[in-house]
Write a protein that holds these residues in place. Structure first.
Motif, PDB file in Angstrom:
ATOM      1  N   SER A 173       0.839  -1.191   0.000  1.00 46.58           N
ATOM      2  CA  SER A 173       0.000   0.000   0.000  1.00 46.58           C
ATOM      3  C   SER A 173       0.879   1.249   0.000  1.00 46.58           C
ATOM      4  N   PRO A 174       0.601   2.200  -0.889  1.00 47.88           N
ATOM      5  CA  PRO A 174       1.386   3.439  -0.860  1.00 47.88           C
ATOM      6  C   PRO A 174       1.046   4.303   0.345  1.00 47.88           C
ATOM      7  N   PHE A 175      -0.060   3.981   1.015  1.00 48.74           N
ATOM      8  CA  PHE A 175      -0.518   4.725   2.182  1.00 48.74           C
ATOM      9  C   PHE A 175      -0.282   3.910   3.452  1.00 48.74           C
ATOM     10  N   VAL A 176      -0.024   4.618   4.558  1.00 44.16           N
ATOM     11  CA  VAL A 176      -0.081   4.010   5.880  1.00 44.16           C
ATOM     12  C   VAL A 176      -1.408   4.454   6.489  1.00 44.16           C
ATOM     13  N   THR A 177      -2.205   3.486   6.957  1.00 46.46           N
ATOM     14  CA  THR A 177      -3.608   3.737   7.277  1.00 46.46           C
ATOM     15  C   THR A 177      -3.886   3.528   8.756  1.00 46.46           C
ATOM     16  N   PHE A 178      -4.589   4.498   9.367  1.00 46.41           N
ATOM     17  CA  PHE A 178      -4.945   4.445  10.774  1.00 46.41           C
ATOM     18  C   PHE A 178      -6.434   4.730  10.934  1.00 46.41           C
ATOM     19  N   LYS A 179      -7.104   3.866  11.685  1.00 43.89           N
ATOM     20  CA  LYS A 179      -8.524   4.055  11.973  1.00 43.89           C
ATOM     21  C   LYS A 179      -8.687   4.413  13.453  1.00 43.89           C
ATOM     22  N   TYR A 180      -9.291   5.560  13.713  1.00 46.71           N
ATOM     23  CA  TYR A 180      -9.456   6.052  15.079  1.00 46.71           C
ATOM     24  C   TYR A 180     -10.889   5.862  15.537  1.00 46.71           C
ATOM     25  N   THR A 181     -11.018   5.470  16.800  1.00 49.54           N
ATOM     26  CA  THR A 181     -12.332   5.347  17.417  1.00 49.54           C
ATOM     27  C   THR A 181     -12.299   6.081  18.752  1.00 49.54           C
ATOM     28  N   ALA A 182     -13.122   7.122  18.862  1.00 46.56           N
ATOM     29  CA  ALA A 182     -13.187   7.938  20.091  1.00 46.56           C
ATOM     30  C   ALA A 182     -11.796   8.360  20.544  1.00 46.56           C
ATOM     31  N   ALA A 183     -10.958   8.718  19.582  1.00 45.03           N
ATOM     32  CA  ALA A 183      -9.573   9.087  19.879  1.00 45.03           C
ATOM     33  C   ALA A 183      -9.213  10.363  19.140  1.00 45.03           C
ATOM     34  N   THR A 184      -8.295  11.138  19.720  1.00 42.84           N
ATOM     35  CA  THR A 184      -7.844  12.389  19.127  1.00 42.84           C
ATOM     36  C   THR A 184      -6.515  12.166  18.428  1.00 42.84           C
ATOM     37  N   PRO A 185      -6.487  12.096  17.111  1.00 43.48           N
ATOM     38  CA  PRO A 185      -5.250  11.796  16.387  1.00 43.48           C
ATOM     39  C   PRO A 185      -4.127  12.777  16.717  1.00 43.48           C
ATOM     40  N   LEU A 186      -2.920  12.214  16.834  1.00 38.53           N
ATOM     41  CA  LEU A 186      -1.729  13.014  17.078  1.00 38.53           C
ATOM     42  C   LEU A 186      -0.606  12.445  16.214  1.00 38.53           C
ATOM     43  N   LEU A 187      -0.076  13.298  15.337  1.00 37.84           N
ATOM     44  CA  LEU A 187       1.027  12.911  14.457  1.00 37.84           C
ATOM     45  C   LEU A 187       2.228  13.782  14.783  1.00 37.84           C
ATOM     46  N   ASN A 188       3.358  13.130  15.055  1.00 33.55           N
ATOM     47  CA  ASN A 188       4.594  13.856  15.353  1.00 33.55           C
ATOM     48  C   ASN A 188       5.641  13.546  14.297  1.00 33.55           C
ATOM     49  N   THR A 189       6.370  14.579  13.889  1.00 30.85           N
ATOM     50  CA  THR A 189       7.445  14.377  12.939  1.00 30.85           C
ATOM     51  C   THR A 189       8.780  14.639  13.604  1.00 30.85           C
ATOM     52  N   VAL A 190       9.779  13.867  13.203  1.00 29.68           N
ATOM     53  CA  VAL A 190      11.111  14.033  13.791  1.00 29.68           C
ATOM     54  C   VAL A 190      11.921  15.080  13.038  1.00 29.68           C
ATOM     55  N   ARG A 234      -2.243  17.829  15.290  1.00 26.50           N
ATOM     56  CA  ARG A 234      -3.214  17.340  16.260  1.00 26.50           C
ATOM     57  C   ARG A 234      -4.625  17.648  15.770  1.00 26.50           C
ATOM     58  N   ALA A 235      -5.522  16.672  15.983  1.00 18.69           N
ATOM     59  CA  ALA A 235      -6.923  16.895  15.625  1.00 18.69           C
ATOM     60  C   ALA A 235      -7.584  17.814  16.640  1.00 18.69           C
ATOM     61  N   GLY A 236      -8.663  18.458  16.199  1.00 19.01           N
ATOM     62  CA  GLY A 236      -9.363  19.392  17.080  1.00 19.01           C
ATOM     63  C   GLY A 236     -10.171  18.713  18.163  1.00 19.01           C
ATOM     64  N   GLY A 237     -10.367  17.434  18.095  1.00 21.35           N
ATOM     65  CA  GLY A 237     -11.119  16.694  19.086  1.00 21.35           C
ATOM     66  C   GLY A 237     -11.159  15.229  18.734  1.00 21.35           C
ATOM     67  N   GLN A 238     -11.911  14.458  19.484  1.00 21.26           N
ATOM     68  CA  GLN A 238     -12.001  13.028  19.230  1.00 21.26           C
ATOM     69  C   GLN A 238     -12.569  12.775  17.836  1.00 21.26           C
ATOM     70  N   PHE A 239     -12.045  11.745  17.215  1.00 23.89           N
ATOM     71  CA  PHE A 239     -12.344  11.467  15.806  1.00 23.89           C
ATOM     72  C   PHE A 239     -12.763  10.015  15.676  1.00 23.89           C
ATOM     73  N   ASN A 240     -13.771   9.769  14.898  1.00 22.34           N
ATOM     74  CA  ASN A 240     -14.164   8.419  14.530  1.00 22.34           C
ATOM     75  C   ASN A 240     -14.033   8.319  13.015  1.00 22.34           C
ATOM     76  N   GLY A 241     -12.892   7.843  12.570  1.00 21.79           N
ATOM     77  CA  GLY A 241     -12.669   7.821  11.141  1.00 21.79           C
ATOM     78  C   GLY A 241     -11.261   7.378  10.804  1.00 21.79           C
ATOM     79  N   VAL A 242     -10.887   7.549   9.546  1.00 25.32           N
ATOM     80  CA  VAL A 242      -9.641   7.006   9.012  1.00 25.32           C
ATOM     81  C   VAL A 242      -8.750   8.119   8.485  1.00 25.32           C
ATOM     82  N   LEU A 243      -7.469   8.059   8.850  1.00 23.92           N
ATOM     83  CA  LEU A 243      -6.446   8.916   8.266  1.00 23.92           C
ATOM     84  C   LEU A 243      -5.466   8.048   7.491  1.00 23.92           C
ATOM     85  N   ARG A 244      -5.045   8.541   6.341  1.00 20.22           N
ATOM     86  CA  ARG A 244      -4.056   7.829   5.517  1.00 20.22           C
ATOM     87  C   ARG A 244      -2.934   8.806   5.174  1.00 20.22           C
TER      88      ARG A 244
END
Length: 722
Positions: free
Chosen positions: A177-194, A251-261
């Protein structure tokens, strides 16, 4: 044996030592083994489901048992040689060169991943060291390492879930898959870059500043100039902050139920294809098979979620050589250069890869040339005369015993093809005498059932990686048991009573390396094979599972050849077909990734190593998941590097010793072939393979050999009849 080599009918089977290398979303089944249900039209059932606890060595647990929390709720057997083994082998934080084209690792709060753009060639190896770009998590997670687990896996993919109270992040880690896929349930996504963030959705960020955007498509550029696209399958608000020059967060603005790729944008021109196909994502893959008398088809069926549009995946050279009726977008529309060459896109939820299966099993397809009959018969009689059953070897290990006895087993097949039943009986008696030790608990070296992961190991190696090249840690099992199965198959071919008496016991070695079914409660599916990579990995779970590697492509092929011979006498046609497919695809991968042609066009779409300087090496010695190199853990001579890809020389490998490659090997190793300070042990293997190109010249060279190695290390015996 030099009599056999001195005529046009060259003979060679050699065993050589290999030192250990640094070394759907699947829904759990009712037995909670973790595997998804694999659709298998070609193979309908497991080899057996009987208990393996009757092995002479009993039961034992490897001291590198899986990280306890990773398989929480699941029971063995567990994969040991998969690309994601570093997630499960202790300490569970090792870097995995996958899911390709990405590299990844797990830590206490989430998934680290990146795509290596640092391609290097040092004159010996082409490599792309692990590169981490992002860390995916959610704000609710405490960072406790135990709060993650595998919720399921299949022969290619694994789903890793991070959880905290009711918040979860499911990571669908699917190779191709060219994408890395994350499914969130009642969670606030947080992505950090080095690497920090220099811009977000076109807004330049200074250190300490932030920018927000709402929608489904976002573009982020780090301070090194690397661009990633973030796709959301439903609208989300994200805020990017440049924390420092080498760190940043989204960071997401709040809890998310959905998919980020997330996907690395290697070229601005790739965005159009990614925009078109991001809404469907793979969660797992099932495997199916179909067979005819002359070929086998390996079928990938990806399970998907999303909007139902066709799936966008990436192919490697070996895929493109076998794919039937593919839907390929232009290569310019999406491309990533990896250690196995360019990955290019393909559209579709199913891949069908067809392989010509071997029509050779026990013996070569030609009769012995009459001019060689006398010398071959004399040489054969001499070799068999050396086999004294009263001196049959007591096994001191798995590997060298297997290689030596498998070579001697070929003598029985040669004798049978020449109409010498008297010699067949002598060889089989010798083999049975030595094999008998494996059935008795009083023996010095014992096979045992390892309970932590699920498999047959050398009992003495359960707590020592240096025993039998790491067999107790699942290194090299297809090498070892391919030899075991060859020996047992030859005995069984000529002694039906012995076969019936020991079939179930020996089936345990077959189940360890070619079990085709998730319904076997004791063994993982085809342990060493990486179905997406197209070949096997020899490395198991030693050293935290380290990097995946395989030195001896020849012995990997022999593993499935041994399985083919065993299936031919002890199992059904289903398993013969399955072994043939594994064998043919392993041969294809060896030709693609271990064999190189300096004259190949560097712009060829399906070339594995586009750099001309790399292809001048002719033969890779070790293919790893982040590098490939003309080197070995145990030797540096060119004849060694090439020979370990050739041996053992068996009839089924005619397709592997193609004229172009063996001519290149002949020229490449010539300075060593004529060097009197280098022994004949490895030269003889090169000469044997060269017979497939020029039998007259090979016969002339073989007549000058002074040794073929010691009986403890390498013994010639297989007649390839020219």
């Amino acid at each position: 044996m030099l009599y056999l080599l001195s005529c046009l009918s060259l003979a060679a089977t050699v065993a050589a030592g290999v030192v250990p290398g640094p070394s759907g979303r699947a829904v759990p089944s009712q037995e909670d083994h973790g595997y998804s249900t694999l659709k298998q039209r070609g193979v309908f059932s497991p080899i057996s489901t009987s208990s393996p606890f009757g092995l002479a060595g009993g039961q034992i647990a490897c001291d590198a048992a899986p990280v306890s929390s990773f398989f929480a709720g699941l029971k063995p057997p567990f994969p040991t040689n998969s690309w994601w083994a570093p997630f499960a082998a202790p300490p569970g934080t090792g870097a995995a060169a996958g899911p390709f084209p990405y590299q990844s690792s797990l830590d206490g709060s989430g998934v680290n991943f990146g795509l290596s753009t640092n391609r290097q060639f040092d004159g010996t190896s082409i490599k792309q060291p692990v590169q981490i770009d992002w860390h995916a998590s959610f704000t609710e997670h405490s960072g406790t390492f135990a709060n993650h687990k595998a919720t399921g896996f299949d022969t290619q993919a694994v789903t890793v879930q991070y959880f905290q109270n009711g918040a979860t992040m499911d990571s669908y880690l699917v190779p191709g898959s060219p994408f890395v896929t994350f499914k969130y349930t009642a969670a606030t996504p947080l992505l950090n870059t080095v690497n920090g963030i220099s811009s977000f959705n076109g807004q330049t960020l200074a250190v300490g500043s932030s920018a927000s955007a709402t929608g489904t498509t976002f573009t982020v550029v780090d301070t090194k100039g690397t661009t990633y696209l973030i796709y959301a399958l439903s609208s989300i608000t994200l805020t990017a902050k440049a924390d420092s020059s080498n760190s940043g967060s989204i960071r997401a603005g709040g809890q998310f139920n959905g998919v980020l790729r997330l996907v690395m944008l290697a070229n601005p021109g790739h965005k159009a294809l990614l925009d078109q196909y991001y809404k469907t994502y793979p969660t797992s893959v099932g495997i199916d098979y179909s067979f005819t008398d002359v070929d086998g088809t390996l079928i990938f069926n990806w399970a998907t979620q999303g909007d139902g549009s066709p799936l966008l995946m990436l192919t490697w050279p070996h895929h493109r050589q076998a794919l039937q009726s593919p839907n390929y977008p232009p290569t310019s529309s999406l491309a990533y250069l990896t250690t196995k060459g360019w990955m290019y896109p393909a559209i579709g939820n199913q891949w069908r890869m067809k392989y010509a299966t071997p029509n050779i099993s026990w013996n070569p397809p030609r009769q012995l040339d009459s001019s060689c009959a006398s010398s071959v018969n004399n040489g054969l009689a001499y070799e068999v005369g050396q086999l004294d059953p009263s001196k049959a070897p007591v096994p001191g290990d798995f590997y060298f015993w297997g290689g030596t006895l498998a070579a001697q087993a070929r003598l029985a097949l040669i004798a049978d093809s020449l109409g010498r039943p008297d010699l067949v009986t002598k060889v089989v008696t010798y083999l049975k005498t030595s094999f008998e030790y494996w059935f008795h608990s009083s023996s010095t070296v014992l096979p045992a059932y390892e309970t932590a992961w699920g498999g047959v190991i050398n009992k003495a190696g359960a707590n020592n990686t240096w025993v039998d090249f790491g067999n107790g840690y699942y290194n090299d099992h297809h090498f070892h048991y391919g030899y075991f199965l060859t020996i047992a198959a030859v005995i069984g071919k000529f002694d039906a009573n012995w076969l019936n008496q020991h079939r179930d016991y020996i089936n345990l070695f077959a189940r360890d390396i070619i079990n085709p079914s998730t319904q076997d409660p004791y063994f993982p599916v085809t342990r060493c094979r990486d179905f997406f990579a197209g070949h096997s990995w020899a490395s198991g779970i030693a050293n935290g599972a380290g990097s995946r590697d395989q030195e001896s492509s020849g012995e990997a092929i022999n593993g499935y050849y041994g399985a083919l011979l065993w299936a031919s006498v002890a199992l059904s046609q289903d398993f013969v077909n399955y072994a043939k497919l594994l064998l043919a695809s392993e041969q294809q991968a060896a030709a693609a990734y271990w064999h190189m042609d300096p004259n190949e066009n560097q712009n060829d779409r399906d070339i594995a190593y586009p750099e001309p300087a790399v292809r001048q090496l002719v033969s890779m010695g070790n293919v790893m998941d982040y590098q490939s190199g003309a080197w070995l853990f145990w030797g540096s001579q060119k004849v060694e590097i090439a020979a370990i890809q050739i041996l053992p020389v068996t009839p089924v490998n005619e397709v592997l010793y193609d004229s172009t490659w063996v001519q290149n090997v002949w020229s490449y190793t010539m300075p060593e072939l004529v060097d009197p300070t280098i022994g004949d042990e490895w030269k003889s293997v090169i000469i044997a393979a060269y017979a497939n190109k020029d039998p007259q010249t090979a016969a002339e060279w073989s007549s000058k050999l002074t040794t073929w190695g010691t009986t403890d290390f390498c013994i010639p015996s297989t007649l390839d009849m020219y």
